[in-house]
Design an enzyme around this catalytic site. Structure first.
Site, mmCIF file in Angstrom:
data_model
loop_
_atom_site.group_PDB
_atom_site.id
_atom_site.type_symbol
_atom_site.label_atom_id
_atom_site.label_comp_id
_atom_site.label_asym_id
_atom_site.label_seq_id
_atom_site.Cartn_x
_atom_site.Cartn_y
_atom_site.Cartn_z
ATOM 1 N N LYS A 84 0.928 -1.218 -0.035
ATOM 2 C CA LYS A 84 0.030 -0.080 -0.027
ATOM 3 C C LYS A 84 0.799 1.123 0.147
ATOM 4 C CE LYS A 84 -3.429 -2.547 2.353
ATOM 5 N NZ LYS A 84 -4.655 -2.576 2.973
ATOM 6 N N GLU A 136 -9.938 -0.849 -1.662
ATOM 7 C CA GLU A 136 -9.401 0.549 -1.386
ATOM 8 C C GLU A 136 -9.806 1.558 -2.753
ATOM 9 O OE1 GLU A 136 -5.774 0.005 0.297
ATOM 10 O OE2 GLU A 136 -6.957 -0.954 2.219
ATOM 11 N N GLU A 161 -11.453 -10.820 -1.103
ATOM 12 C CA GLU A 161 -11.089 -9.996 -0.038
ATOM 13 C C GLU A 161 -12.221 -9.428 0.691
ATOM 14 O OE1 GLU A 161 -6.745 -8.681 -0.033
ATOM 15 O OE2 GLU A 161 -7.669 -7.276 -1.341
HETATM 16 C C1 PEP Z 1 -5.012 -5.910 1.382
HETATM 17 O O1 PEP Z 1 -4.822 -4.812 1.456
HETATM 18 O O2 PEP Z 1 -5.280 -6.555 0.344
HETATM 19 C C2 PEP Z 1 -5.100 -6.544 2.680
HETATM 20 C C3 PEP Z 1 -5.840 -7.802 2.859
HETATM 21 O O3 PEP Z 1 -4.821 -5.983 3.824
HETATM 22 P P1 PEP Z 1 -4.762 -6.596 5.230
HETATM 23 O O4 PEP Z 1 -4.062 -7.779 5.305
HETATM 24 O O5 PEP Z 1 -3.771 -5.580 6.125
HETATM 25 O O6 PEP Z 1 -6.108 -6.718 6.071
#
Ligand code: PEP
Length: 250
Positions: A11, A96, A166
């Site tokens: 990120k 995001e 996700e």
């Molecule tokens: C992501 O940003 O794709 C993610 C899964 O973040 P995290 O592992 O911090 O939940």
């Protein structure tokens, strides 16, 4: 047999020097892991990380890409600019990008088609919000995001796509989907690929789980039949966390 694929999404973290230092630790700790491993640094650190990981099996991905080849697009980065740096993969449709930066299904589809056409591989992220899950819309949302994200894509090009499921409520929250919940969603994804393409395409599709994957929960998730890898945010920022995730079965 599907080869596990673990990817780290850094990120908006790490300066060039910090990114190179982390890449060097990963190179030493993961090296030629038996699994597929990739990291996605911010744009500014891509060149440094590509250089630091050269000759290792660890691949370098971008976190986003412009929906156009070139032109008057202030602040955007094109597929050819990524390829020029030695980047082979791009993450598209991350939650995001969808929810904070308002990227639509249509825009994400344009990017997916363009990335593949230009020679990049794609990690296409999909996933429901908590509200959608609680109102029983998991399947509808996941199917819709697959259908719209892959619109216009033939089965040959699909071979260069990884899907990352996700759930939005699990990203960066410390709340992980249980292996059973994640498996249920992954089965929906694989089933939809089978309906849209073929049984063979469904069988070979790599589906990553993402959402607070940590060293202490990765094994349980990876034990599920339809979970083929992980897209890792927070825990990819420290070698001490990401190395055991990438080596989850060793
Ligand atoms: C992501 O940003 O794709 C993610 C899964 O973040 P995290 O592992 O911090 O939940």
């Amino acid at each position: 047999m599907r080869k596990p694929f673990i990817a780290g999404n850094w990120k908006m973290h790490k300066t060039v020097a910090e990114a190179r230092a982390l890449a060097t630790e990963l190179r030493d700790g993961i090296g030629n892991a038996p699994h597929r491993v990739a990291v996605a640094p911010p744009f500014t650190a891509l060149a440094g990380v590509v250089e630091a990981l050269e000759g290792t099996g660890i691949e370098v991905a971008a976190q986003n890409m412009a929906a156009a080849l070139e032109g008057a697009h202030t602040g955007e980065i094109s597929a050819s600019m990524l390829l020029d740096l030695g980047v082979k993969l791009v993450i598209l449709g991350h939650s995001e990008r969808r929810h904070v930066y308002g990227e639509s299904d249509e825009l994400i589809n344009t990017k997916v088609l363009l990335a593949l056409e230009q020679g990049l591989e794609v990690i296409l992220c999909i996933g429901e919000t908590l509200e959608e899950r609680e109102s029983g819309k998991l399947k509808d949302v996941v199917v819709h995001q697959i259908d719209s994200g892959l619109r216009g894509l033939d089965e040959k090009a699909l071979g260069r796509v990884t899907i990352a499921y996700e759930p939005v409520w699990a990203i960066g929250t410390g709340k992980t989907a249980t292996p059973d919940d994640a498996e249920e969603a992954h089965r929906i994804v694989r089933g939809r690929i089978g309906e849209l393409y073929s049984a063979q395409a469904a069988e070979s599709m790599i589906i990553q789980y993402g959402g607070s994957v940590k060293p202490n929960n990765v094994k349980g998730l990876m034990a599920e039949a339809d979970i083929d890898g992980a897209l890792v945010g927070g825990a990819s920022l420290k070698a001490a966390d990401f190395i055991p995730i990438a080596r989850f079965d060793q």
